[in-house]
Every structure is written in C-alpha cells, then in structure tokens.
Design an enzyme around this catalytic site. Structure first.
Site, PDB file in Angstrom:
ATOM      1  N   PRO A   2       0.817  -1.218   0.000  1.00  0.00           N
ATOM      2  CA  PRO A   2       0.000   0.000   0.000  1.00  0.00           C
ATOM      3  C   PRO A   2       0.851   1.271   0.000  1.00  0.00           C
ATOM      4  CG  PRO A   2      -0.630  -1.489   1.781  1.00  0.00           C
ATOM      5  CD  PRO A   2       0.645  -2.008   1.204  1.00  0.00           C
ATOM      6  N   GLU A   3       0.485   2.210  -0.846  1.00  0.00           N
ATOM      7  CA  GLU A   3       1.123   3.520  -0.904  1.00  0.00           C
ATOM      8  C   GLU A   3       0.025   4.573  -0.700  1.00  0.00           C
ATOM      9  OE1 GLU A   3       3.762   3.830  -4.320  1.00  0.00           O
ATOM     10  OE2 GLU A   3       4.044   1.672  -4.350  1.00  0.00           O
ATOM     11  N   ARG A 114       1.944 -10.652   6.006  1.00  0.00           N
ATOM     12  CA  ARG A 114       3.358 -10.554   6.376  1.00  0.00           C
ATOM     13  C   ARG A 114       3.596 -10.131   7.819  1.00  0.00           C
ATOM     14  NH1 ARG A 114       6.721  -9.973   1.945  1.00  0.00           N
ATOM     15  NH2 ARG A 114       8.375 -10.325   3.451  1.00  0.00           N
ATOM     16  N   ARG A 153      20.966  15.575  -3.125  1.00  0.00           N
ATOM     17  CA  ARG A 153      21.174  14.124  -3.144  1.00  0.00           C
ATOM     18  C   ARG A 153      21.789  13.642  -4.451  1.00  0.00           C
ATOM     19  NH1 ARG A 153      17.306  12.127   0.680  1.00  0.00           N
ATOM     20  NH2 ARG A 153      18.133  10.080   0.183  1.00  0.00           N
TER      21      ARG A 153
END
Ligand SMILES: [Zn+2]
Length: 295
Positions: A2-3, A114, A153
C-alpha cells in the site's frame, strides 16, 4: 504494497462507513509481536475500548484515526496490512491479526499476511509522524521545494523518491509510474535533474497518484493473467482496486511501452526493482558514469 492512493482510499471508505461509531471490544492475535508499538498490547486494548471514531486523516502512508479524549490511533499497513469491514458473524479471514468490534456489531478486521503492519495509540501523534516530507497532492508540494530536496542528493532519483522525508506516501509502484510519466531514467542522480525535469517529475507524481486514487488503488494480483494474493491491497469491502489495469511501467518487464512499443526493462536499484522504458526514459551519458554531472 500500500502507498498513498491505497491508504487514502481506505481513509475515505472508513470515514463513510464507520465515522462516529464506538469501539466496543478489541482482540489482538497473540502471535503478532510487532503490531502494537510503543506500549504493551494490554494497554492498547484497554485504551481503545470505548473510544469513539471521530475523524479519519492520512499523512504519507499513515492512517490517522482521531478518537475522543484527545487520543489518536495510527496504523501503517507496511507490506500487506488490510482493514476489512465485516459483520460479526462472518467467517474470519485468513491471516486475521486483530479485530475491532464496533458498537453496532460490525467488525473492523486487520488482515496482514506478512505481519509487518504497525499501530500506535497515543496523545502525541506528531512524534510518530515526525520527519515526513510534504504531501504530494497538496499545493505545498512545489517544483522549487522538490528541486531543493533533490539538489542535495547524489543518489538515483528513484531511491530518493522513496525517502519519506523528501515526499510522503510514494513507494515502489507509484515512483516507477511517476518517473515514466516524467520521462526520467530511475538511475539519474537526483541532483542532476534540470528545473524542467523536476517540473515534469512533480506533475508525474500527481498524475500517478491521482490515477491510483481514481481507481481505488492498485491490486497487482487482480491484473489479467495474474493471481490475487493475500499480500495484495484490498479495500474496506475486501475487493481489489482497479489501478493495475492502468499501470504504465511498474511490473511490466518485457511488455511494450504504451508510448513507443519498446519493451519495459527492470533493473535492481537500492535493494528494490525499477521499471522503465529505455527509449522514453533515456540515461544521459554523463549520468551513466559520474554522479552530479549532466551532458
Ligand atoms: Zn517508451
């Protein structure tokens, strides 16, 4: 996994279905040793019992449930956590880890193959949510802001997009989708992106997430030719979303790019996979060998 779109879809459904109800009872599977964070399971159960579900919010991939008495119940679905709304007499789902019985007899059931999902009960939710970056569907998520984060970054842009401090709520699937829409190679050093590319990326992120939301989330196993797994996202009614039918990059290794027909490639990147079209998402030569330089 899920996002943002899957968590936001759940939030909307919960708000419509159970807002205002009271938690009558709680059962936690004793075999789940990490579901409850920051307090003993007993205290979590006692603390939730009798509380009213006042409002449902979301921050990144965190579901935030405001309760009475200034308490907040937070849940993170991690790999495979699903909330399913059931009637009291319904048969238990496989991998049922927790049951929240409501005052009308219905049950919110936490099903998690999980067992990586986590929950908190706290009067200081900001400590759990600390460090999250901007919400990508808010006006506050600007090209300049994203550009400033990426400029610091040298890591591949795909890996940087997964950092919840850079942008909250993206995971592997929607990051691949966003980069494809933006026509940016996942391995590009984040700081090498031009302002125009960052603008495309910001739009790509919005497009990928909005599409996921419109389709009630992605349930990869529900795609034609695949098999639904208990690991897949399902909505509050136990049914899959349909965004897997609209995916352009993620999981489409070897299938033709919908823009140019070139087979989608998959590479390993930061212990994850990245899917992209080698023609639409070219790697400039300077980025291939050195970081932070553009041709
Ligand atoms: Zn292509």
């Amino acid at each position: 996994m899920p996002e943002l779109p899957e968590v936001e879809t759940l939030r909307r459904q919960l708000e419509a279905a159970v807002r205002g109800r009271t938690i009558a009872d709680v059962w936690i599977d004793p075999g789940t040793d990490r579901l409850v964070q920051g307090m003993p399971v007993r205290a979590f159960v006692d603390g939730l019992r009798g509380r009213r579900l006042e409002a449902f919010e979301r921050r990144g991939k965190f579901l935030i449930i405001r309760l009475d008495r200034d308490l907040t119940w937070l849940a993170h679905r991690r790999m495979s956590g699903n909330f399913i709304l059931a009637n009291g007499g319904d048969a238990d789902q496989a991998f049922l880890r927790a049951r929240f019985t409501l005052d009308d007899g219905r049950e919110l059931r936490w099903v998690d193959l999980r067992k990586f999902g986590t929950m908190w009960l706290t009067d200081e939710p900001e400590t759990v949510l600390a460090g999250l970056g901007p919400e990508p569907l808010d006006g506050a998520f600007t090209v300049d802001g994203l550009r400033a984060s990426l400029a610091r970054r040298a890591a591949p842009v795909k890996a940087v997009l997964l950092d919840q401090a850079v942008v909250a709520g993206l995971g592997n699937l929607y990051a691949d989708e966003a980069l494809h829409y933006a026509r940016i190679h996942p391995k590009r050093p984040a700081k090498s992106l031009s302002k125009a590319e960052v603008a495309r990326l910001r739009d790509g992120i919005s497009r990928a997430l909005e599409q996921g939301l419109a389709n009630l989330g992605s349930s990869i196993g529900a795609a034609p030719g695949k098999e639904m797994s208990l690991r897949d996202h399902v909505n509050l009614d136990g049914e899959p979303g349909s965004n897997q039918e609209h995916i352009v990059a993620y999981g489409r290794e070897g299938e033709p790019c919908l823009t140019c027909g070139t087979p989608i490639e998959r590479i390993k990147l930061a212990q994850r996979s990245a899917h992209f079209c080698p023609k639409c998402q070219r790697l400039p030569r300077a980025s291939a060998g050195r970081t932070g330089r553009r041709a």
